[in-house]
Design a protein around this motif. Structure first.
Motif, PDB file in Angstrom:
ATOM      1  N   UNK A   1       0.798  -1.219   0.000  1.00 48.49           N
ATOM      2  CA  UNK A   1       0.000   0.000   0.000  1.00 48.49           C
ATOM      3  C   UNK A   1       0.827   1.263   0.000  1.00 48.49           C
ATOM      4  N   UNK A   2       2.111   1.154   0.332  1.00 43.58           N
ATOM      5  CA  UNK A   2       2.961   2.330   0.363  1.00 43.58           C
ATOM      6  C   UNK A   2       3.234   2.834  -1.042  1.00 43.58           C
ATOM      7  N   UNK A   3       3.313   1.906  -2.013  1.00 47.51           N
ATOM      8  CA  UNK A   3       3.728   2.292  -3.372  1.00 47.51           C
ATOM      9  C   UNK A   3       2.550   2.392  -4.357  1.00 47.51           C
ATOM     10  N   UNK A   4       1.297   2.283  -3.900  1.00 48.71           N
ATOM     11  CA  UNK A   4       0.155   2.358  -4.830  1.00 48.71           C
ATOM     12  C   UNK A   4      -1.056   2.959  -4.145  1.00 48.71           C
ATOM     13  N   UNK A   5      -1.999   3.428  -5.013  1.00 54.36           N
ATOM     14  CA  UNK A   5      -3.322   3.858  -4.571  1.00 54.36           C
ATOM     15  C   UNK A   5      -4.307   2.732  -4.827  1.00 54.36           C
ATOM     16  N   UNK A   6      -5.340   2.601  -4.021  1.00 47.30           N
ATOM     17  CA  UNK A   6      -6.395   1.606  -4.238  1.00 47.30           C
ATOM     18  C   UNK A   6      -7.735   2.232  -3.893  1.00 47.30           C
ATOM     19  N   UNK A   7      -8.686   2.061  -4.850  1.00 50.32           N
ATOM     20  CA  UNK A   7     -10.033   2.582  -4.641  1.00 50.32           C
ATOM     21  C   UNK A   7     -11.025   1.432  -4.838  1.00 50.32           C
ATOM     22  N   UNK A   8     -11.973   1.300  -3.922  1.00 50.56           N
ATOM     23  CA  UNK A   8     -13.005   0.265  -4.001  1.00 50.56           C
ATOM     24  C   UNK A   8     -14.364   0.950  -3.972  1.00 50.56           C
ATOM     25  N   UNK A   9     -15.194   0.671  -5.029  1.00 51.12           N
ATOM     26  CA  UNK A   9     -16.507   1.303  -5.128  1.00 51.12           C
ATOM     27  C   UNK A   9     -17.578   0.237  -5.378  1.00 51.12           C
ATOM     28  N   UNK A  10     -18.750   0.398  -4.758  1.00 53.28           N
ATOM     29  CA  UNK A  10     -19.835  -0.569  -4.991  1.00 53.28           C
ATOM     30  C   UNK A  10     -20.513  -0.317  -6.356  1.00 53.28           C
ATOM     31  N   UNK A  11     -21.035  -1.407  -6.951  1.00 53.34           N
ATOM     32  CA  UNK A  11     -21.803  -1.302  -8.213  1.00 53.34           C
ATOM     33  C   UNK A  11     -23.283  -1.510  -7.842  1.00 53.34           C
ATOM     34  N   UNK A  12     -24.076  -0.498  -8.078  1.00 58.07           N
ATOM     35  CA  UNK A  12     -25.454  -0.495  -7.620  1.00 58.07           C
ATOM     36  C   UNK A  12     -26.401  -0.602  -8.812  1.00 58.07           C
TER      37      UNK A  12
END
Length: 709
Positions: free
Chosen positions: A137-148
């Motif tokens: 996690x130090x070297x990257x971004x991560x985004x988690x989004x729900x699909x509705x």
């Protein structure tokens, strides 16, 4: 370690300390600002990147709703493949609500930055994405989004992006910041130099001025005031302090001048007699020590003369102390005229010659005869002095005759040091006094023996008082006409444990000189009064009892109180108590004597003048003195009735006494002829060996018993 650094820093010069403090504060501020700016930039970019990924995830999720609904994974992956246009996207995947992967995308343009694939669907790469290490996690971004779909979650999309752009941006920002930091450091160094100069220079100016004042003793130097702040106040205060120091320095210089004069005066007082200007005993002793060293080195002899004026106290008492001081001031001129020039040797300064003569105090002088050929030289000078002293001294309106007694000690036979020589000369002088005054005597060893004997007697007297070795004998006083006992005179005797019964002639003079006579006199008075009371209790007719009062007792301020206490303690009737006081004692201070005798008379005590005719009584004083009896001295009785002069004197005294309403008692009566003559001329009482010698109290008791029967 910290203590050593602190110690070294504390010993740095003030300029370095100030520069270091300013630089350290500047560096800390710049570094803090740098880290704050970098952190702010990173957080800002992170938020922006996260918003972009979130927006991208929401768009891809909306586009994948149909594929998820119909289970078309390929369509979903084609939708995800649209992310390849962004080179920073590392991976993306869509999963069902139960967590199973529906579709995935892995970057092929930047495989080196992608997580290593592990087993699983699609070559197991998704497992690597979902189960990456904690440090990934130090070297990257991560985004988690729900699909509705219709407000119901049908899946989730996850997008991962690297931070290369962030790091590049931060690197560029850091590089620029470091350049700014270095510029700020250089600027702060330059500013700190200027600032520390503003603070340190006034202090250094004060320090330099202090050193200059300390080195050159110039209290007129001042520090320039460079500002109106605390440093300016410090400079002003320093200058004010210098003003006060300069004033005080001037005062100290004046005080030093005054002190030097005072020291000269003190030295003069310490080494010179203020009345005659002669060296005092202290300075004379120093001169003697120098002279002794000189004569001893050259094997020579020298002499010391101790001179005391005869009857000087009488001159003071009769003519006053002012005339006495004039006489003392005239003595050095007479003496120094008689001394050879070789005897004037002492030098205090090159231009000042001191005579080898000193005044010890009172009427005592010392003369140093330096380097004489023989002892006879000292005798020649002593004769000159005595001859000169026979001439009268003209002191104002007074012409005074005064003799002297001189004692001589010779170095080395009479003493080899100053103290011994002075002591020997002093003893020789007292021997000259004892030989009749107005003469000189050389010191002899027998004089020292006499002094030792005197000291031993004095110690024995003190012990005798403590051990009660004194006894009283009583000498009868007889009525001249009736030949009856009319009283007794109490006389002290010393029952010495080795010498037996010692008469007063052998010890009274020592008791007088030592002051023991006062204590002895009180004992005699107490014992005599107790004996009188004992005789009265035995039923005898009251008789007068006489007690001799010595000169020292008469001058003692406690005499009156002591007499009152004895009368109260013994309960004697004071009408029968008589004090015998010599004529010379009374005439030493007639006015004082009149007052004291009146106080004694007021107690009821009788007063008798003992040894009358041997002193210098003034008829005017004799008329004023509160007396009851005159005792004619035995020297006028001894040759009665043969010596015509004695006959005339005794008759005159008797007539004089009766005319003053006084009784007359003759002492020293030893023959019938003396008794008959005294009875014939009307003498009231007699005392002498014609009846008895002084007797102990038991024998007097026997006589009283016989008379009673």
């Amino acid at each position: 370690m910290i203590d050593r650094i602190y110690t070294r820093f504390r010993n740095y010069p003030l300029t370095k300390k100030l520069t270091a403090v300013i630089m350290l504060a500047s560096i800390l501020v710049v570094l803090l600002s740098f880290f704050l700016f970098v952190a702010t930039e990173a957080i800002s970019y992170w938020r922006l990147e996260r918003e972009k990924l979130t927006s991208m995830a929401d768009i891809v999720g909306q586009n994948s709703i149909a594929a998820i609904t119909f289970g078309d994974a390929k369509a979903a992956e084609e939708t995800l493949s649209g992310l390849r246009n962004n080179p920073h996207i590392l991976a993306a995947y869509i999963e069902y609500t139960d967590g199973s992967v529906f579709a995935e995308y892995l970057s092929t343009t930047n495989p080196g930055r992608r997580l290593t694939s592990v087993t699983g669907r699609g070559g197991g790469s998704l497992q690597a994405v979902k189960h990456r290490p904690f440090w990934a996690g130090i070297s990257m971004f991560e985004v988690s989004r729900p699909i509705m779909l219709e407000n119901q979650m049908i899946g989730r999309i996850v997008i991962q992006s690297d931070r290369e752009e962030l790091m590049n941006r931060l690197a560029s920002f850091s590089f620029v910041s470091i350049l700014i930091l270095l510029s700020a450091f250089l600027f702060s160094f330059f500013i700190s130099r200027r600032l520390q100069h503003l603070v340190s220079q006034p202090i250094l100016d004060i320090l330099q001025t202090m050193r200059a004042i300390s080195r050159e003793k110039k209290y007129s130097l001042r520090v320039a005031k460079q500002s109106e702040d605390e440093l300016g106040a410090l400079a002003l205060g320093f200058n004010n302090m210098l003003d006060q120091i300069q004033v005080r320095d001037a005062e100290l210089e004046k005080e030093l001048v005054i002190r030097k004069r005072a020291e000269e005066q003190v030295r003069k007082l310490a080494y010179y007699d203020s009345l005659t200007g002669l060296p005092n005993r202290t300075f004379f002793k120093e001169l003697m020590i120098k002279a002794l060293a000189q004569v001893e080195r050259h094997k020579q002899i020298m002499a010391v003369m101790f001179m005391d004026l005869d009857n000087f106290k009488r001159i003071n008492d009769t003519l006053g102390h002012a005339v006495g001081d004039q006489l003392l001031q005239a003595i050095p001129d007479v003496v120094l005229r008689c001394i050879r020039k070789s005897d004037i040797f002492a030098r205090h300064r090159e231009d000042e010659i001191l005579e080898a003569m000193s005044r010890l105090g009172g009427d005592e002088f010392i003369v140093l005869l330096n380097v004489i050929n023989k002892s006879e030289d000292a005798a020649i000078i002593a004769r000159r002095i005595l001859a000169e002293m026979k001439n009268p001294f003209s002191l104002g309106d007074n012409e005074i005759y005064c003799s002297a007694s001189i004692g001589i000690a010779v170095f080395p036979q009479d003493g080899k040091d100053a103290d011994t020589l002075l002591k020997s000369a002093d003893m020789a002088m007292y021997h000259a006094k004892a030989e009749g005054k107005n003469n000189f005597q050389f010191y002899t060893e027998s004089m020292n023996i006499a002094v030792l004997e005197k000291t031993k007697t004095e110690n024995d007297l003190r012990r005798a008082l403590e051990k009660g070795e004194f006894v009283l004998y009583y000498h009868q006083k007889m009525d001249a006409s009736r030949n009856k006992l009319i009283g007794v005179e109490a006389l002290i005797r010393w029952q010495h444990p080795e010498r037996g019964l010692v008469l007063p002639f052998d010890f009274i003079h020592i008791a007088e000189e030592s002051g023991l006579i006062v204590q002895m006199g009180e004992w005699v008075l107490q014992t005599a009064c107790l004996q009188w009371v004992a005789w009265q209790k035995a039923g005898f007719t009251p008789q007068h009892i006489s007690v001799n009062i010595s000169c020292r007792q008469f001058e003692d301020i406690g005499l009156l109180d002591a007499v009152r206490k004895v009368i109260q303690d013994t309960q004697i009737d004071p009408r029968y108590l008589e004090f015998e006081i010599t004529e010379s004692t009374i005439m030493k201070n007639p006015e004082m004597a009149i007052t004291l005798l009146q106080n004694l008379i007021s107690l009821g005590i009788q007063i008798s003048v003992d040894d009358f005719g041997t002193g210098y009584s003034s008829l005017s004083y004799l008329r004023r003195l509160p007396l009851t009896t005159l005792k004619i001295d035995r020297s006028f009785i001894r040759e009665l009735p043969v010596n015509k002069d004695d006959i005339s004197i005794v008759k005159a005294i008797t007539v004089l006494a009766h005319s003053l309403r006084l009784k007359v008692v003759a002492e020293g009566v030893e023959t019938q002829e003396q008794h008959d003559f005294l009875k014939e001329i009307g003498c009231d009482g007699m005392q002498g060996f014609f009846w008895n010698k002084p007797l102990p109290s038991n024998d007097i008791t026997t006589i009283l018993t016989r008379e009673k029967t």
